[in-house]
Write an enzyme that holds these catalytic residues in place. Structure first.
Site, PDB file in Angstrom:
ATOM      1  N   PRO A  25       0.837  -1.211   0.000  1.00 52.62           N
ATOM      2  CA  PRO A  25       0.000   0.000   0.000  1.00 52.62           C
ATOM      3  C   PRO A  25       0.876   1.268   0.000  1.00 52.62           C
ATOM      4  O   PRO A  25       1.843   1.349   0.740  1.00 52.62           O
ATOM      5  CB  PRO A  25      -0.791  -0.106   1.312  1.00 52.62           C
ATOM      6  CG  PRO A  25      -0.672  -1.519   1.752  1.00 52.62           C
ATOM      7  CD  PRO A  25       0.601  -2.046   1.184  1.00 52.62           C
ATOM      8  N   GLU A  26       0.540   2.215  -0.879  1.00 54.17           N
ATOM      9  CA  GLU A  26       1.236   3.499  -0.921  1.00 54.17           C
ATOM     10  C   GLU A  26       0.242   4.575  -0.476  1.00 54.17           C
ATOM     11  O   GLU A  26      -0.844   4.253   0.002  1.00 54.17           O
ATOM     12  CB  GLU A  26       1.774   3.755  -2.339  1.00 54.17           C
ATOM     13  CG  GLU A  26       2.750   2.658  -2.792  1.00 54.17           C
ATOM     14  CD  GLU A  26       3.296   2.866  -4.203  1.00 54.17           C
ATOM     15  OE1 GLU A  26       3.417   4.022  -4.643  1.00 54.17           O
ATOM     16  OE2 GLU A  26       3.579   1.853  -4.873  1.00 54.17           O
TER      17      GLU A  26
END
Ligand SMILES: [Zn+2]
Length: 278
Positions: A2-3
Site C-alpha cells: 500500500p502506498e
C-alpha cells in the site's frame, strides 16, 4: 505494498466508520505485530474512544480519547477491514488475521497481514510530532504546502540520485512507492534512471504535476489492488485499469506502441516505455 493512495483511502473510510466508537475489547493473535508489551497495549486501548483517524506518510494514526495514539503501518500486505454488528464475514475478513478491535456497538475491525511485516505502536498524541521527526519523513505530496518550489529545492539536495529512487525515498517525499513512482515518471516522460542533476526545469515541473495528479486520481479511485490490498470495506481499489506501465512489462505502450520494459534498480523494479521516457 500500500502506498499513499491506498492508505489514504483506508484512512478516509475509517474516519467515517470508527470515529466516536469505544474499544470494548482487543484480541491479539500475533503478539509480534504489537511493538510494546501486550498488557500495556490492552490497558491503554480498552475503554478508549476513537477521536480521529489521521495519516502521516504510509502510517495510520488512531487518536484516542485518553491521549494515546495507535500507529498502524500496513507495510507489504496489511489490511484493515471493518464490519458492522451482525454483518456476515467474508473469507478475506478473517484470512491472516492477527488483531481484532471490538467496538461497543458490536462492530469490529480486523487487522490482517499475510507477510507479517506490519506493526502496531502506541505513542502519546502529544509526542507524535517528535515521533515523526525521528522517522525523518519527507513532506506530504498532496498538501498545499508541497509546491513546485519546495519540490525543486528538495531535488537539489541529491543531484546525483536517480529520479526513480529519489521519488521512493520516504525521507525526501512521503508516501510514494514502486507503483506510483513508475506511473509518475511515465506521465512526465522521464526515464527512471535519469539523474536529478540532468533534469531541466520543464521536466521537474512535469514530474511535480504527475505527483499531484496521479496520487490524487488513485486516491479518488480507492487505490490499486495489484497485490493483496483491499480497502476498509474489504473491496478492491479501482485504479488498476488506469495503470500505464507498472507490472506491464512486455505489453505495448498505450501512447506509442513500443514494448514496456522492466529494469532492476536498487533491489526494486522500474517499468517504463523506452521510447516515451528519456
Ligand atoms: Zn511509449
Amino acid at each position: 505494498m500500500p502506498e499513499l493512495p491506498e492508505v489514504e483511502t483506508i484512512r478516509s473510510q475509517l474516519q467515517k466508520l470508527i470515529v466516536g466508537k469505544k474499544i470494548k475489547e482487543v484480541k491479539v493473535g500475533l503478539s509480534k505485530m504489537v511493538k510494546l508489551p501486550l498488557g500495556k497495549f490492552r490497558k491503554a486501548v480498552i475503554g478508549a474512544t476513537i477521536k480521529e483517524v489521521k495519516r502521516r506518510a504510509k502510517i495510520l494514526i488512531f487518536g484516542l480519547s485518553n491521549g494515546w495514539s495507535i500507529l498502524i503501518h500496513l507495510k507489504l500486505s496489511g489490511r484493515l477491514i471493518f464490519r458492522r454488528k451482525n454483518e456476515k464475514l467474508a473469507p478475506e475478513d478473517t484470512a491472516w488475521n492477527h488483531l481484532i478491535y471490538y467496538f461497543n456497538d458490536g462492530s469490529r475491525l480486523f487487522h490482517n497481514d499475510l507477510r507479517q511485516f506490519g506493526y502496531v505502536k502506541l505513542v502519546k498524541s502529544g509526542e507524535l510530532l517528535d515521533f515523526f521527526k525521528k522517522e525523518k519523513l519527507g513532506p506530504e505530496p498532496l498538501e498545499k504546502e508541497f509546491t513546485l518550489s519546495e519540490f525543486s529545492a528538495i531535488l537539489k539536495r541529491k543531484p546525483k540520485a536517480k529520479i526513480k529512487q529519489f521519488l521512493m525515498d520516504q525521507t525526501v517525499i512521503a508516501g510514494i512507492g514502486n507503483l506510483y513512482s513508475d506511473e509518475i515518471l511515465f506521465f512526465a516522460d522521464i526515464h527512471p534512471l535519469k539523474r536529478i542533476a540532468d533534469l531541466k526545469p520543464a521536466e521537474i515541473k512535469k514530474i511535480f504535476e504527475g505527483i499531484k495528479k496521479i496520487l490524487l486520481e488513485a486516491t479518488k479511485l480507492k487505490g490499486s489492488s495489484v497485490d493483496l490490498y483491499l480497502d476498509a470495506s474489504g473491496k478492491e481499489g479501482n485504479y488498476v485499469p488506469r495503470i500505464k506501465v507498472y507490472g506491464r512489462e512486455g505489453e505495448k505502450c498505450q501512447r506509442c506502441g513500443t514494448t514496456i520494459k522492466r529494469l532492476k534498480i536498487g533491489g526494486r523494479s522500474a517499468h517504463f516505455c523506452p521510447a516515451c521516457q528519456k
